[in-house]
Design a protein around this motif. Structure first.
Motif, PDB file in Angstrom:
ATOM      1  N   LEU A   1       0.821  -1.215   0.000  1.00  0.00           N
ATOM      2  CA  LEU A   1       0.000   0.000   0.000  1.00  0.00           C
ATOM      3  C   LEU A   1       0.851   1.259   0.000  1.00  0.00           C
ATOM      4  N   ALA A   2       1.964   1.223   0.749  1.00  0.00           N
ATOM      5  CA  ALA A   2       2.849   2.385   0.769  1.00  0.00           C
ATOM      6  C   ALA A   2       3.442   2.642  -0.610  1.00  0.00           C
ATOM      7  N   THR A   3       3.647   1.590  -1.386  1.00  0.00           N
ATOM      8  CA  THR A   3       4.206   1.728  -2.727  1.00  0.00           C
ATOM      9  C   THR A   3       3.154   2.174  -3.736  1.00  0.00           C
ATOM     10  N   GLU A   4       1.968   1.564  -3.668  1.00  0.00           N
ATOM     11  CA  GLU A   4       0.922   1.833  -4.647  1.00  0.00           C
ATOM     12  C   GLU A   4       0.142   3.112  -4.364  1.00  0.00           C
ATOM     13  N   PHE A   5       0.045   3.495  -3.083  1.00  0.00           N
ATOM     14  CA  PHE A   5      -0.711   4.697  -2.713  1.00  0.00           C
ATOM     15  C   PHE A   5       0.145   5.606  -1.816  1.00  0.00           C
ATOM     16  N   PRO A   6       1.267   6.081  -2.302  1.00  0.00           N
ATOM     17  CA  PRO A   6       2.171   6.845  -1.431  1.00  0.00           C
ATOM     18  C   PRO A   6       1.577   8.135  -0.911  1.00  0.00           C
ATOM     19  N   ALA A   7       0.645   8.742  -1.675  1.00  0.00           N
ATOM     20  CA  ALA A   7       0.073  10.013  -1.229  1.00  0.00           C
ATOM     21  C   ALA A   7      -1.219   9.826  -0.455  1.00  0.00           C
ATOM     22  N   ALA A   8      -1.610   8.585  -0.224  1.00  0.00           N
ATOM     23  CA  ALA A   8      -2.869   8.334   0.482  1.00  0.00           C
ATOM     24  C   ALA A   8      -2.705   7.421   1.691  1.00  0.00           C
TER      25      ALA A   8
ATOM     26  N   ARG B   1     -10.824  -2.815   7.460  1.00  0.00           N
ATOM     27  CA  ARG B   1     -11.567  -1.560   7.316  1.00  0.00           C
ATOM     28  C   ARG B   1     -10.597  -0.435   7.010  1.00  0.00           C
ATOM     29  N   VAL B   2     -11.103   0.566   6.308  1.00  0.00           N
ATOM     30  CA  VAL B   2     -10.289   1.729   5.964  1.00  0.00           C
ATOM     31  C   VAL B   2     -10.883   2.938   6.663  1.00  0.00           C
ATOM     32  N   VAL B   3     -10.036   3.694   7.370  1.00  0.00           N
ATOM     33  CA  VAL B   3     -10.499   4.877   8.100  1.00  0.00           C
ATOM     34  C   VAL B   3      -9.794   6.113   7.563  1.00  0.00           C
ATOM     35  N   PRO B   4     -10.472   7.254   7.589  1.00  0.00           N
ATOM     36  CA  PRO B   4      -9.863   8.473   7.043  1.00  0.00           C
ATOM     37  C   PRO B   4      -8.901   9.130   8.024  1.00  0.00           C
ATOM     38  N   VAL B   5      -7.820   9.673   7.507  1.00  0.00           N
ATOM     39  CA  VAL B   5      -6.875  10.469   8.294  1.00  0.00           C
ATOM     40  C   VAL B   5      -6.469  11.681   7.463  1.00  0.00           C
ATOM     41  N   ARG B   6      -5.804  12.637   8.073  1.00  0.00           N
ATOM     42  CA  ARG B   6      -5.434  13.863   7.380  1.00  0.00           C
ATOM     43  C   ARG B   6      -4.097  13.748   6.649  1.00  0.00           C
ATOM     44  N   HIS B   7      -3.184  12.949   7.217  1.00  0.00           N
ATOM     45  CA  HIS B   7      -1.827  12.950   6.676  1.00  0.00           C
ATOM     46  C   HIS B   7      -1.385  11.552   6.261  1.00  0.00           C
ATOM     47  N   PRO B   8      -0.813  11.399   5.070  1.00  0.00           N
ATOM     48  CA  PRO B   8      -0.300  10.095   4.660  1.00  0.00           C
ATOM     49  C   PRO B   8       0.969   9.746   5.432  1.00  0.00           C
ATOM     50  N   LEU B   9       1.253   8.482   5.494  1.00  0.00           N
ATOM     51  CA  LEU B   9       2.432   8.019   6.227  1.00  0.00           C
ATOM     52  C   LEU B   9       3.713   8.634   5.670  1.00  0.00           C
ATOM     53  N   ARG B  10       3.777   8.787   4.357  1.00  0.00           N
ATOM     54  CA  ARG B  10       4.973   9.380   3.759  1.00  0.00           C
ATOM     55  C   ARG B  10       5.224  10.782   4.293  1.00  0.00           C
ATOM     56  N   GLN B  11       4.178  11.589   4.404  1.00  0.00           N
ATOM     57  CA  GLN B  11       4.327  12.955   4.909  1.00  0.00           C
ATOM     58  C   GLN B  11       4.764  12.954   6.368  1.00  0.00           C
TER      59      GLN B  11
END
Length: 528
Positions: free
Chosen positions: A127-134, A172-182
Motif C-alpha cells: 500500500l505504501a508503494t501503490e498509494f504513497p500520497a494516500a 476496514r479503511v479509516v480516514p486520516v489527514r496525513h499520509p504516512l509518507r508525509q
C-alpha cells in the motif's frame, strides 16, 4: 563464622471465511519459517477492475492520491498471497493460546487473526508503494474483533484496492489527514533539527496520525529547540517522555540498581568506624505505624565492634553514592545475636524520594529482585524478573525439604571496576540461587544455597507465591564461584524478627512486613 558486615493447534481450522487461500510475544555482610511473500495468487483488486484476473496487481494510478511508479506497467507486480491459517496457527501455539484466553475466541478465530497479522506486513509495504500520497498506516485491532485497520487520506481508492484480498470482511479503511509518507518526512526533519535519530528518537504514531518526539534521553525534556521544532513540523507533533514517570524498571543487577522502587536483594555499602567499607544486601520492605517505610537487612551489618557510630548505608558507594538507609536511634530495631540478626532501618533524609514508587503509579507491590546468574539453571526458562512479596510464612510452618530461593549482592570487583569489595572472592556473581531447606534446629532456617560475604541480609523466599521466609545471617566459609553443592547457610526467620522487634519496642511501632512497596510520604498537615 562471620564474613564482614559484610498447538500445534488442535482442531480443524476451517476456511474461516477466507476463501480458497486462508489468511494468515554469612554473615555474609558486609528462542524457520517462510513469511508471507509477494507471489502470484490472491489479488488486490483495483478500482474499476471488478473482473481482475488472478495475478493482476493493484494499478499504480488507481484513484486520487496515487501515481504510477517510474517505468512500472500496471499489472506487472505480483499479488499478495497468504499462508493458510491452519499453517500459521500450527507455527504459533502460544499466540493462539493468548488470543483464546485474552479475547475468548475459539481456535479457528485465533488462527484467522494470526494469518491476517502475518499478511499485514507485506500488505503495508504494498500500500505504501501503490498509494504513497494516500496510505496512512495500519494496525490490528484485537479488541474490536481482530480487524485490520488501514488509514488513508483518500478512503475509497484504498478500500476498493483491498476488496479482493483474503479476509477482506475483516479489513476496514479509516480516514486520516496525513499520509504516512508525509509523517515520515516530517519526523526526519524534526530529528535533524534536534540532532536526533528518526525512528529512534522521533517516531510516527500511525494510530494517532502524528509525529512523536521522545524526550528524556537524547532529547532533553527542556531542550529549548523543542517547542519551535514541534510548531514547525507541518503535521501534528507532540513530545512525550520515552519512559513514563509511572514506569517501574524490572529486575536489575544487584550491584547497579539505583532506581525505584526499593526491593529486596540489592547492594548496600556500609562505611565502618575505621574508614573501611563493607557490603550487605537489602532483605525486605517493612512498614511501621500507618505506612512509615523501613528496609530490613542483617543486624551485624550495623551492630558490632566496628559499628559504634551511627551507620549510614549507600548504593554504589564509589559512585554515584546513592543514599539509602540510616541506623535508627530507637532501641530494639537492630540486634546481632542469631537468630535475632536484623536491622530495621529508616531511610536517610531525602532518600525515600529516590527509592519510593513514582507518584501516580497504579500498582505498588513490594518486590524481591530475582536476578539470573550463570549457575542458576532455573533462570533459563523465565529470565530475570521481580517477585512480588505476598506475605511471610511463620517459622513454625516452614518445613525441611522445601525448595526456596535467595538473592544476594556480594561481589569482588575485577580490575578497573568501581565497586566496593564485599569479600565475595573473584568469580562470584551476585544474583538469585535456589536450593533446599535442610533444617531448623538452629532456631533459624538452614539451607543448601551458595552465598558469599556481602550477601548478608539478603532475602530468602518462595518463588511460586512470593512468601518471605528469612534474611541471610551466616554460613559455611567460601569465596569465589559456587563449587560446593552441599554448602550450608543460615537465615534469620522473618517471623522471628518481627515478633522480636515488636516485643522490644512494646508494640508501639506495629512493625510488619510490607506487601506494598515504599510510596511517597503523605503530605504533612499545615498548622496555622
Amino acid at each position: 563464622m562471620r564474613f564482614g558486615r559484610r498447538v500445534t493447534v488442535a482442531g480443524v481450522v476451517t476456511a474461516c471465511a477466507l476463501g480458497a487461500a486462508a489468511v494468515a510475544g554469612m554473615p555474609f555482610g558486609d528462542a524457520d519459517r517462510t513469511p508471507a511473500t509477494l507471489t502470484a495468487g490472491e489479488t488486490l483488486a483495483s478500482p474499476g477492475d471488478a473482473a481482475a484476473p488472478a495475478g493482476a496487481a493493484v494499478r499504480a494510478d488507481s484513484g486520487p492520491g496515487s501515481r504510477p511508479r517510474g517505468g512500472a506497467t500496471p499489472g506487472a507486480a505480483a499479488a499478495l498471497r497468504a499462508r493458510p491459517a491452519a499453517e500459521v496457527a500450527a507455527d504459533s501455539p502460544a499466540s493462539v493460546s493468548y488470543l483464546r484466553d485474552r479475547y475468548r475466541v475459539d481456535a479457528d478465530e485465533a488462527a484467522r487473526r494470526l494469518a491476517l497479522q502475518e499478511l499485514s506486513a507485506p500488505l503495508a509495504t504494498r500500500l505504501a508503494t501503490e498509494f504513497p500520497a494516500a496510505y496512512g498506516g495500519m494496525w490490528l485491532d484485537q479488541a474490536a474483533g481482530g480487524v485490520l485497520t488501514v488509514a488513508a487520506t483518500s478512503v475509497e481508492p484504498v478500500r476498493a484496492a483491498l476488496a479482493g484480498m483474503p479476509d477482506a470482511a475483516r479489513v476496514r479503511v479509516v480516514p486520516v489527514r496525513h499520509p504516512l509518507r508525509q509523517l515520515t518526512e516530517a519526523a526526519t526533519r524534526l530529528a535533524t533539527t534536534l540532532d536526533a535519530t528518526s525512528g529512534a528518537d522521533v517516531m510516527v504514531d500511525e494510530r494517532a496520525n502524528e509525529v512523536v518526539v521522545l524526550t528524556g534521553d537524547r532529547i532533553a525534556t527542556d531542550d529549548p529547540r523543542l517547542p519551535g521544532a514541534l510548531r514547525a513540523a507541518g503535521v501534528p507533533a507532540r513530545a512525550q517522555a520515552r519512559i513514563a514517570g509511572t514506569v517501574v524498571q524490572k529486575a536489575c543487577d544487584p550491584r547497579e540498581c539505583a532506581q525505584a522502587p526499593m526491593r529486596g536483594g540489592i547492594r548496600l555499602d556500609v562505611p565502618r568506624d575505621d574508614g573501611t567499607v563493607g557490603g550487605c544486601t537489602t532483605g525486605f520492605n517493612v512498614v511501621a505505624g500507618l505506612r512509615d517505610p523501613y528496609v530490613l537487612t542483617a543486624g551485624h551489618c550495623v551492630v558490632g565492634g566496628r559499628h559504634q557510630l551511627v551507620d549510614r548505608t549507600w548504593h554504589q558507594f564509589l559512585g554515584p553514592k546513592v543514599p539509602v538507609t540510616v541506623e535508627s536511634s530507637r532501641p530494639g530495631l537492630a540486634e546481632n545475636a542469631y537468630p535475632y540478626d536484623y536491622a530495621i532501618m529508616p531511610y536517610q533524609a531525602g532518600a525515600l524520594g529516590l527509592w519510593a514508587y513514582p507518584a501516580g503509579a497504579t500498582q505498588v507491590p513490594s518486590l524481591v529482585n530475582y536476578w539470573c546468574v550463570p549457575d542458576s539453571t532455573g533462570c533459563a526458562t523465565r529470565g530475570s524478573r521481580d517477585v512480588a512479596v505476598t506475605g511471610h510464612v511463620p517459622w513454625s510452618a516452614i518445613q525441611p525439604g522445601w525448595v526456596v530461593c535467595a538473592t544476594g549482592a556480594a561481589y569482588t570487583p575485577k580490575d578497573g571496576e568501581q565497586h566496593v569489595d564485599s569479600g565475595a572472592g573473584v568469580g562470584y556473581v551476585p544474583g538469585t540461587r535456589c536450593g533446599e531447606i535442610i533444617g531448623k534446629a538452629s532456631g533459624g532456617i538452614d539451607v543448601r544455597i551458595c552465598a558469599r560475604p556481602g550477601d548478608s541480609g539478603g532475602p530468602l523466599f518462595t518463588e511460586a507465591d512470593g512468601k518471605a521466609l528469612g534474611i541471610l545471617s551466616h554460613g559455611d566459609p567460601g569465596q569465589g564461584p559456587c563449587t560446593n553443592p552441599n554448602e550450608r547457610n543460615s537465615y534469620a526467620p522473618v517471623s522471628t524478627i518481627l515478633d522480636r522487634a515488636n516485643a522490644r519496642t512494646y508494640g508501639g511501632l506495629r512493625i510488619r512486613l510490607a506487601i506494598n512497596g515504599p510510596v511517597p510520604p503523605l503530605p504533612r498537615p499545615v498548622i496555622r
